[in-house]
Design an enzyme around this catalytic site. Structure first.
Site, short mmCIF file in Angstrom:
data_model
loop_
_atom_site.label_atom_id
_atom_site.label_comp_id
_atom_site.label_asym_id
_atom_site.label_seq_id
_atom_site.Cartn_x
_atom_site.Cartn_y
_atom_site.Cartn_z
N ASN A 150 0.79 -1.23 0.00
CA ASN A 150 0.00 0.00 0.00
C ASN A 150 0.83 1.29 0.00
O ASN A 150 0.26 2.37 -0.05
CB ASN A 150 -0.98 0.00 1.18
CG ASN A 150 -0.27 -0.09 2.50
OD1 ASN A 150 0.74 -0.78 2.60
ND2 ASN A 150 -0.75 0.59 3.51
N GLU A 248 5.19 -3.59 12.16
CA GLU A 248 4.26 -2.47 11.91
C GLU A 248 3.01 -3.09 11.32
O GLU A 248 2.99 -3.47 10.14
CB GLU A 248 4.88 -1.47 10.93
CG GLU A 248 6.04 -0.69 11.49
CD GLU A 248 5.63 0.34 12.53
OE1 GLU A 248 4.42 0.56 12.74
OE2 GLU A 248 6.54 0.92 13.16
N CYS A 282 -2.44 2.01 7.05
CA CYS A 282 -2.59 1.33 8.34
C CYS A 282 -3.12 2.26 9.42
O CYS A 282 -3.79 1.84 10.34
CB CYS A 282 -1.24 0.76 8.74
SG CYS A 282 0.07 1.98 8.62
N GLU A 459 9.20 2.81 13.92
CA GLU A 459 9.84 3.25 12.70
C GLU A 459 9.82 4.77 12.70
O GLU A 459 9.05 5.40 13.42
CB GLU A 459 9.10 2.73 11.46
CG GLU A 459 9.15 1.22 11.28
CD GLU A 459 10.47 0.68 10.74
OE1 GLU A 459 11.49 1.39 10.82
OE2 GLU A 459 10.48 -0.46 10.27
P1 NAD Z 1 0.45 -9.20 4.36
O1 NAD Z 1 0.76 -9.48 5.78
O2 NAD Z 1 -0.44 -10.13 3.64
O3 NAD Z 1 1.77 -9.13 3.49
C1 NAD Z 1 2.84 -8.26 3.81
C2 NAD Z 1 4.12 -8.84 3.28
O4 NAD Z 1 4.39 -10.06 3.97
C3 NAD Z 1 4.09 -9.19 1.80
O5 NAD Z 1 5.36 -8.89 1.25
C4 NAD Z 1 3.85 -10.69 1.81
O6 NAD Z 1 4.32 -11.35 0.67
C5 NAD Z 1 4.65 -11.10 3.03
N1 NAD Z 1 4.25 -12.37 3.64
C6 NAD Z 1 3.05 -13.00 3.53
N2 NAD Z 1 3.08 -14.15 4.23
C7 NAD Z 1 4.30 -14.24 4.80
C8 NAD Z 1 4.93 -15.19 5.68
N3 NAD Z 1 4.29 -16.28 6.10
N4 NAD Z 1 6.17 -14.94 6.09
C9 NAD Z 1 6.82 -13.82 5.70
N5 NAD Z 1 6.30 -12.90 4.86
C10 NAD Z 1 5.04 -13.11 4.43
O7 NAD Z 1 -0.12 -7.72 4.33
P2 NAD Z 1 -0.65 -6.90 3.07
O8 NAD Z 1 -2.00 -7.41 2.72
O9 NAD Z 1 0.42 -6.87 2.03
O10 NAD Z 1 -0.75 -5.43 3.69
C11 NAD Z 1 -1.88 -4.97 4.35
C12 NAD Z 1 -1.64 -4.95 5.85
O11 NAD Z 1 -0.47 -4.21 6.15
C13 NAD Z 1 -2.74 -4.24 6.60
O12 NAD Z 1 -3.11 -4.98 7.73
C14 NAD Z 1 -2.12 -2.93 7.03
O13 NAD Z 1 -2.68 -2.35 8.16
C15 NAD Z 1 -0.72 -3.32 7.22
N6 NAD Z 1 0.17 -2.16 7.12
C16 NAD Z 1 0.77 -1.66 8.25
C17 NAD Z 1 1.56 -0.53 8.18
C18 NAD Z 1 2.21 0.05 9.41
O14 NAD Z 1 3.13 0.85 9.27
N7 NAD Z 1 1.80 -0.29 10.62
C19 NAD Z 1 1.77 0.09 6.95
C20 NAD Z 1 1.16 -0.43 5.84
C21 NAD Z 1 0.37 -1.57 5.93
#
Ligand code: NAD
Length: 479
Positions: A150, A248, A282, A459
């Site tokens: 995102n 995060e 997020c 962060e």
């Molecule tokens: P996600 O957890 O599905 O994926 C994030 C990343 O993790 C991707 O690169 C994915 O390929 C990888 N991943 C997936 N499974 C994994 C595993 N088992 N082991 C290691 N890596 C793995 O999240 P998303 O759908 O890409 O992003 C949306 C989420 O991210 C939302 O919940 C949002 O709130 C959160 N987010 C948080 C912040 C923050 O700064 N707190 C910022 C942006 C997004």
């Protein structure tokens, strides 16, 4: 011809050992932007070894020189701002105006942490005159960085810049939906003089690249941005390795509007708080708590603003882009269904946006629900779409109680002209960020991170540097 994107390992492009590529799709029109290398555990191993070999060299470059290289990379990002913004916009569908801001922010992480590279000092600890006792702050070695889709380059730089500034080498695994700008960043780093192996990018799926990266024995720290479920899976592996993690994660942030707020200023910003980036932030302020005496007035103001919010990438920014991928789009439509079934009243939106220029894309209307109860899914769960719920409250105490009635604790907002109330409430909210009379007012200098299930560690800001360093104490007897 569709662009084919290979990984970047040890200073050069690397084809995936699988020989396979994943389609990266433009959510605005369904076209294929690129075929992206489908990395494997073997590729992760290659990158981790390269990073480890480079880590001692990198840590031994003086902080001043490292800072200069970081600054060169910041300038290179700025010089490539337009193509990088185009890549992010095409892969995730955010409006180009927003993508440009995010790329400038990416460069700024390297300016900022490059400048801070020399700020890491040691401490001496006076004990007795016959002892020399001091602390050294040392990099971990290889840091694994895993990012979501995102805010593609921006989130990568948010973690990579502080990690690199203090002398770690990095293996970055971007989201499978948005890999291209991270690959370009690695090329730019090499072009400006980063030693080979200091910054590597392995693309692919979470279970095929992300999990092996976390498990890899040479990886000594992981910075993860993404969902709670993935964060928990990573934390479990980290617990077995006894490895530190920065997490995060998600949020369901409250934005509290008191009756003495400047409503004209609040209404558009509160809306922006949950529709910016099509709600895919997020820190989105998705639970809007409004004091009962102004509830009807404020509801009408924000619904009016939502109904007139421009939608489509052909409009001037600020405008709403499509959802970044089909999975997310379907998920948001599922929330609309549950809101209907659970009896919420839809004040605005609540459906897909259609019409000229929108029909091929994954567009959703800015959406507001009212008449909600605390058990409803739209109230409790992170939707990650342009959706807010309006909740009335009577007293300051009740507002704080509702605000904290969530498993998350990432961000929050308070709208009031009473400064004492603003700071009283700020102190009581259990979240890593509190905005007062503003929202999404990001700055690199201000640290961010989660209370409760929203995460671990911080962060941004000076605080983040210490999440990429470990402390060593040295005690010498002077004989
Ligand atoms: P996600 O957890 O599905 O994926 C994030 C990343 O993790 C991707 O690169 C994915 O390929 C990888 N991943 C997936 N499974 C994994 C595993 N088992 N082991 C290691 N890596 C793995 O999240 P998303 O759908 O890409 O992003 C949306 C989420 O991210 C939302 O919940 C949002 O709130 C959160 N987010 C948080 C912040 C923050 O700064 N707190 C910022 C942006 C997004």
């Amino acid at each position: 011809m569709t662009r084919q994107a290979d990984m970047f390992i040890n200073g050069q492009s690397a084809a995936p050992s699988s020989g396979e590529y994943l389609d990266s799709e433009n959510p605005a029109d369904g076209s294929i932007v690129a075929k992206v290398a489908r990395g494997t555990q073997q590729d992760v191993d290659k990158a981790a070894r390269a990073a480890q070999a480079a880590s001692e060299v990198w840590a031994d470059i003086s902080p001043f020189e490292r800072g200069k290289l970081m600054e060169k990379l910041a300038v290179a990002i700025e010089q490539n701002l337009e193509p990088l913004a185009q890549l992010d916009s095409r892969e995730m569908g955010n409006p180009i105006g927003l993508a440009r801001l995010a790329i400038q922010g990416s460069a700024d992480y390297f300016h900022y942490y490059g400048g801070l590279a020399t700020s890491v000092l040691g401490d001496t600890i006076p004990i007795t005159s016959d002892k020399l006792v001091y602390n050294r702050y040392e990099p971990y070695g290889v840091v694994g960085v895993i990012t979501p889709w995102n805010g593609p380059l921006n989130q990568a730089c948010r973690s990579c810049a502080p990690a690199l500034a203090v002398g770690n080498s990095v293996v970055l695994k971007p989201s499978e939906y948005t890999s291209l700008s991270s690959l370009e960043l690695a090329k730019l780093a090499t072009e400006v003089g980063f030693p080979d192996g200091v910054f590597n990018v392995v693309t692919g799926l979470g279970n095929e690249v992300g999990a092996p990266l976390v498990e890899h024995p040479l990886v000594e720290k992981v910075a993860f941005t993404g969902s709670v479920a993935t964060g928990q899976a990573i934390a479990e592996i980290a617990a077995k390795k006894v490895m530190p993690v920065t997490l995060e994660l998600g949020g369901k942030s409250p934005n509290i509007v008191f009756e003495d707020a400047n409503l004209e200023a609040a209404a558009p910003m509160v809306l922006f708080g949950f529709v910016a980036n099509t709600g895919q932030i997020c820190t989105s302020g998705t639970r809007v708590l409004v004091q009962r005496s102004i509830f009807d007035q404020f509801s009408a103001m924000i619904a009016e603003a939502a109904n007139h919010f421009p939608i489509g990438l052909d409009k001037e920014f600020p405008t709403l882009g499509p959802m970044a991928n089909r999975m997310q789009f379907e998920k948001v439509l599922g929330f609309f269904e549950s809101a209907k079934q659970q009896g919420a009243t839809c004040l605005a939106g609540g459906e897909q946006a259609t019409g000229p220029g929108l029909d091929q894309g994954l567009y959703i209307k800015p959406t507001i629900y009212t008449d909600v109860t605390p058990d409803m899914r739209v109230v409790r769960e992170e939707i990650f779409g342009p959706v807010g719920v309006l909740i009335p409250f009577d007293t300051e105490e009740e507002a704080i109680q509702i605000a904290n009635d969530t498993e998350y604790g990432l961000s929050s907002g308070v709208w009031t002209q009473n400064a004492s109330r603003a700071h009283r409430v700020a102190a009581k909210i259990k979240a890593g960020t509190v905005y007062i009379n503003t929202y999404h007012d990001f700055s690199i200098e201000a640290p961010m991170g989660g209370y409760k299930k929203s995460g671990l560690g911080r962060e941004k800001g000076v605080a983040a540097l210490h999440d990429y360093l470990q402390l060593k104490n040295v005690t010498m007897q002077l004989i």
